[in-house]
Design a protein around this motif. Structure first.
Motif, PDB file in Angstrom:
ATOM      1  N   VAL A  58       0.864  -1.174   0.000  1.00  0.00           N
ATOM      2  CA  VAL A  58       0.000   0.000   0.000  1.00  0.00           C
ATOM      3  C   VAL A  58       0.900   1.224   0.000  1.00  0.00           C
ATOM      4  CG1 VAL A  58      -1.760   1.247   1.293  1.00  0.00           C
ATOM      5  CG2 VAL A  58      -1.757  -1.241   1.300  1.00  0.00           C
ATOM      6  N   PRO A  59       0.629   2.187  -0.873  1.00  0.00           N
ATOM      7  CA  PRO A  59       1.458   3.400  -0.873  1.00  0.00           C
ATOM      8  C   PRO A  59       1.383   4.109   0.479  1.00  0.00           C
ATOM      9  CG  PRO A  59      -0.032   3.376  -2.753  1.00  0.00           C
ATOM     10  CD  PRO A  59      -0.401   2.231  -1.889  1.00  0.00           C
ATOM     11  N   VAL A  60       2.518   4.537   0.984  1.00  0.00           N
ATOM     12  CA  VAL A  60       2.557   5.227   2.267  1.00  0.00           C
ATOM     13  C   VAL A  60       2.038   6.646   2.120  1.00  0.00           C
ATOM     14  CG1 VAL A  60       4.066   6.048   4.107  1.00  0.00           C
ATOM     15  CG2 VAL A  60       4.478   3.825   3.063  1.00  0.00           C
ATOM     16  N   ARG A  61       2.411   7.289   1.033  1.00  0.00           N
ATOM     17  CA  ARG A  61       1.992   8.670   0.784  1.00  0.00           C
ATOM     18  C   ARG A  61       1.324   8.786  -0.574  1.00  0.00           C
ATOM     19  NH1 ARG A  61       4.013  12.673   4.040  1.00  0.00           N
ATOM     20  NH2 ARG A  61       5.575  12.016   5.535  1.00  0.00           N
ATOM     21  N   CYS A  62       0.475   9.786  -0.688  1.00  0.00           N
ATOM     22  CA  CYS A  62      -0.145  10.104  -1.968  1.00  0.00           C
ATOM     23  C   CYS A  62       0.952  10.557  -2.926  1.00  0.00           C
ATOM     24  CB  CYS A  62      -1.192  11.204  -1.780  1.00  0.00           C
ATOM     25  SG  CYS A  62      -1.921  11.782  -3.324  1.00  0.00           S
ATOM     26  N   PHE A  63       0.944  10.032  -4.137  1.00  0.00           N
ATOM     27  CA  PHE A  63       1.984  10.376  -5.108  1.00  0.00           C
ATOM     28  C   PHE A  63       1.915  11.835  -5.533  1.00  0.00           C
ATOM     29  CE2 PHE A  63       1.908   5.727  -6.684  1.00  0.00           C
ATOM     30  CZ  PHE A  63       2.721   5.352  -5.648  1.00  0.00           C
ATOM     31  N   THR A  64       0.735  12.428  -5.471  1.00  0.00           N
ATOM     32  CA  THR A  64       0.558  13.789  -5.956  1.00  0.00           C
ATOM     33  C   THR A  64       0.850  14.842  -4.899  1.00  0.00           C
ATOM     34  OG1 THR A  64      -1.115  12.985  -7.484  1.00  0.00           O
ATOM     35  CG2 THR A  64      -1.053  15.361  -7.100  1.00  0.00           C
ATOM     36  N   CYS A  65       0.186  14.731  -3.728  1.00  0.00           N
ATOM     37  CA  CYS A  65       0.318  15.793  -2.724  1.00  0.00           C
ATOM     38  C   CYS A  65       1.220  15.425  -1.551  1.00  0.00           C
ATOM     39  CB  CYS A  65      -1.067  16.197  -2.201  1.00  0.00           C
ATOM     40  SG  CYS A  65      -1.876  14.936  -1.189  1.00  0.00           S
ATOM     41  N   GLY A  66       1.523  14.146  -1.367  1.00  0.00           N
ATOM     42  CA  GLY A  66       2.427  13.732  -0.310  1.00  0.00           C
ATOM     43  C   GLY A  66       1.777  13.461   1.035  1.00  0.00           C
ATOM     44  N   LYS A  67       0.440  13.507   1.117  1.00  0.00           N
ATOM     45  CA  LYS A  67      -0.245  13.243   2.384  1.00  0.00           C
ATOM     46  C   LYS A  67      -0.113  11.767   2.742  1.00  0.00           C
ATOM     47  CE  LYS A  67      -4.622  13.653   4.713  1.00  0.00           C
ATOM     48  NZ  LYS A  67      -5.892  14.329   4.776  1.00  0.00           N
TER      49      LYS A  67
END
Length: 70
Positions: A3-12
């Protein structure tokens, strides 16, 4: 599953919210829109990241077992 740890676009940070999202939508049959709102995922980019993450391990395992039988 990865699962991605952070959003690829905004970094949340979204990795800690994925498991709760899956449980509430699949097992408790809650509305995905309301679950995402309650988890604090209001941006479209973060919602996309959570909604588009799939569990592929079962599909991969079934495919690999089929290859072993041949």
């Amino acid at each position: 599953m990865i699962v991605p740890v952070r959003c690829f676009t905004c970094g949340k940070v979204i990795g800690d919210k994925f498991d709760e999202f899956v449980v509430r939508v699949r097992e408790k049959h809650e509305d995905p829109e309301k679950v995402l709102d309650s988890l604090g995922l209001t941006r479209i980019c973060c919602r996309r990241m959570v909604m588009s993450t799939f569990e592929y391990i079962d599909d991969i395992t079934a495919f690999e077992e089929g290859l072993k039988r041949q």
